[in-house]
Design a protein around this motif. Structure first.
Motif, PDB file in Angstrom:
ATOM      1  N   ASN A 109       2.252   6.448 -11.870  1.00  0.00           N
ATOM      2  CA  ASN A 109       0.985   6.590 -11.162  1.00  0.00           C
ATOM      3  C   ASN A 109       0.442   8.019 -11.316  1.00  0.00           C
ATOM      4  O   ASN A 109       1.193   8.985 -11.141  1.00  0.00           O
ATOM      5  CB  ASN A 109       1.249   6.304  -9.669  1.00  0.00           C
ATOM      6  N   GLU A 131      -7.362  -0.538  -7.209  1.00  0.00           N
ATOM      7  CA  GLU A 131      -7.440   0.014  -5.845  1.00  0.00           C
ATOM      8  C   GLU A 131      -8.890   0.211  -5.408  1.00  0.00           C
ATOM      9  O   GLU A 131      -9.223   1.203  -4.758  1.00  0.00           O
ATOM     10  CB  GLU A 131      -6.704   1.367  -5.779  1.00  0.00           C
ATOM     11  N   GLU A 164       0.825  -1.224   0.000  1.00  0.00           N
ATOM     12  CA  GLU A 164       0.000   0.000   0.000  1.00  0.00           C
ATOM     13  C   GLU A 164       0.848   1.259   0.000  1.00  0.00           C
ATOM     14  O   GLU A 164       0.472   2.265  -0.602  1.00  0.00           O
ATOM     15  CB  GLU A 164      -0.950  -0.003   1.203  1.00  0.00           C
ATOM     16  N   TRP A 193      -8.582  -1.960  -2.119  1.00  0.00           N
ATOM     17  CA  TRP A 193      -7.558  -1.148  -1.430  1.00  0.00           C
ATOM     18  C   TRP A 193      -7.665  -1.344   0.084  1.00  0.00           C
ATOM     19  O   TRP A 193      -7.848  -0.405   0.845  1.00  0.00           O
ATOM     20  CB  TRP A 193      -7.649   0.313  -1.852  1.00  0.00           C
ATOM     21  N   LYS A 212       6.911   2.607  -2.065  1.00  0.00           N
ATOM     22  CA  LYS A 212       6.973   3.931  -2.692  1.00  0.00           C
ATOM     23  C   LYS A 212       8.219   4.670  -2.236  1.00  0.00           C
ATOM     24  O   LYS A 212       8.788   4.350  -1.183  1.00  0.00           O
ATOM     25  CB  LYS A 212       5.745   4.749  -2.293  1.00  0.00           C
ATOM     26  N   GLU A 255       8.431   7.344  -0.707  1.00  0.00           N
ATOM     27  CA  GLU A 255       8.293   7.942   0.629  1.00  0.00           C
ATOM     28  C   GLU A 255       8.886   7.035   1.705  1.00  0.00           C
ATOM     29  O   GLU A 255       9.366   7.515   2.725  1.00  0.00           O
ATOM     30  CB  GLU A 255       6.831   8.250   0.950  1.00  0.00           C
ATOM     31  N   HIS A 289     -11.386   4.221  -7.087  1.00  0.00           N
ATOM     32  CA  HIS A 289     -11.808   4.772  -5.794  1.00  0.00           C
ATOM     33  C   HIS A 289     -13.183   5.395  -6.050  1.00  0.00           C
ATOM     34  O   HIS A 289     -13.283   6.540  -6.477  1.00  0.00           O
ATOM     35  CB  HIS A 289     -10.810   5.810  -5.279  1.00  0.00           C
ATOM     36  N   TRP A 317       5.862   8.540  -9.354  1.00  0.00           N
ATOM     37  CA  TRP A 317       4.587   9.161  -8.959  1.00  0.00           C
ATOM     38  C   TRP A 317       4.874  10.641  -8.734  1.00  0.00           C
ATOM     39  O   TRP A 317       5.841  10.985  -8.048  1.00  0.00           O
ATOM     40  CB  TRP A 317       4.078   8.483  -7.683  1.00  0.00           C
TER      41      TRP A 317
END
Ligand code: 9MR
Length: 358
Positions: A159, A267, A75, A315, A79, A81, A239, A117
């Motif tokens: 993304n 997702e 999830e 998701w 990434k 981050e 979503h 992304w």
């Protein structure tokens, strides 16, 4: 007005604007959980969920995942981050390695999310220019896609490149150096080299719900394919929300299917919140609207040619696992996922099973 992810974050306050009575009606009695077969047994393609590494330590989550899913998407820990939290020179692969080992031990496939992304990497790449930027960009993709070669069946290479209103492409630190299509082309080329086997996806949200955004996505796909991009799959994040008009999701699925490429519903969740200022609908009405939209999506996916049904991913499994239910965003009531906080099926699970079997 259609809600997007940003306006939805502000929704709990708006929903209570009608006073406590409105909130009470929203929190009406819970329905009896439906009886639903294991989702992976009714899905026409691998059925996936998002996973956070800490969920591996939660026996209830693990049991629910083993029963229902055959594929995992990290999830957030795959990434930049997380991977680049300590900078480019000290990548953190530990949590994704753990997820990959869990997937392998449980006979589950894995989908990589996400290499490039717009919302990630600005800090780690700040200060880099020219050839140093290129080395870092190419090197990141080579390191990630190389490390998980043979462990993932597919990657979200890029993304969310499109602006929320569909008016064009997003500006970001990647497009500033390579151009709007240029960074996408470069990312796919580098991913292709690093992992020749993985199916390479472009992933985007609100395609099926915001017509201008869907149209812009389809135009981008056309341009990329014309330019020789090794784009092999299209990720429809899905979503959803309950006020998407009937028929819009199925119509978009037919359009995106026309490329003949594999489709990943990547997702899925469906919030019960809306951004209507006064919305007095009770929980039962909201759940009915939610079920209709989710069944429409599942049934549209099941109607694609078999070779295009790549995977169908939710998701998160339980409502309390959802990004809608974290921290300040949590209104305590939303039911966006197939299972409740106790792991009992939600109406969405029944809606999925019904759609897959249409
Ligand atoms: O659900 C994810 C949340 O836990 C993370 O904090 C967030 C930022 O990494 O990303 C969320 O997942 C997003 C996904 O990666 C891309 N599409 C939208 C998802 C929901 O915001």
């Amino acid at each position: 007005m259609t809600p997007n992810r940003r306006t939805l974050l502000a929704a709990p306050l708006a929903l209570c604007a009608g006073g406590l009575a409105a909130c009470d009606r929203f929190a009406a009695a819970e329905p009896t959980p439906p009886v639903v077969p294991p989702l992976k047994s009714v899905s026409p393609a691998p059925f996936g969920t998002a996973i956070k590494a800490m969920q591996i330590d939660d026996p209830d989550w693990v049991a629910l995942a083993r029963a229902n899913v055959s594929q995992l998407t990290p999830e957030w820990e795959m990434k930049m981050e997380y991977v680049l939290a300590n900078g480019l020179g000290r990548p953190n692969f530990d949590r994704t390695d753990r997820i990959a080992a869990f997937a392998q031990a449980n006979g589950m496939a894995m989908h990589g999310h996400t290499l490039i992304w717009y919302s990630q990497g600005a800090e780690a790449f700040s200060g880099l220019t020219g050839a140093a930027f290129d080395r870092a960009f190419d090197g990141y993709i080579a390191a990630m896609a190389g490390r998980y070669r043979g462990k993932v069946r597919s990657w979200d290479v890029v993304n969310e490149p499109i602006l929320d209103d569909g008016s064009g492409m997003r500006d970001c630190h990647w497009s500033a150096r390579y151009g709007h299509d240029g960074y996408i082309l470069r990312a796919f080329e580098k991913a292709r080299i690093a992992d020749p086997q993985a199916v390479l996806f472009l992933n985007e949200y609100n395609q099926e719900s915001v017509p201008a955004k869907g149209a812009q996505f389809l135009k981008l796909v056309e341009r990329l394919l014309k330019a020789g991009c090794p784009l092999q799959g299209l990720g429809l994040q899905s979503h959803l929300w309950i006020d998407i008009p009937e028929g819009v999701i199925a119509a978009y699925m037919r359009k995106i299917g026309q490329f003949g490429l594999p489709i990943h519903v990547s997702e899925l969740d469906c919030t019960l919140r809306t951004d209507r200022r006064l919305d007095f609908r009770g929980q039962a009405d909201r759940l009915a609207a939610q079920g209709a939209r989710v069944t429409e999506l599942a049934s549209a996916f099941a109607a694609l040619p078999k070779v295009q049904q790549f995977a169908f991913t939710v998701w998160g499994l339980r409502d309390t696992d959802s990004w809608y239910r974290q921290g300040a965003k949590d209104d305590g009531r939303d039911k966006p996922l197939p299972f409740d906080s106790f792991g009992r099926p939600n109406p969405i699970a029944a809606a999925l099973a019904a759609g897959f079997q249409d």
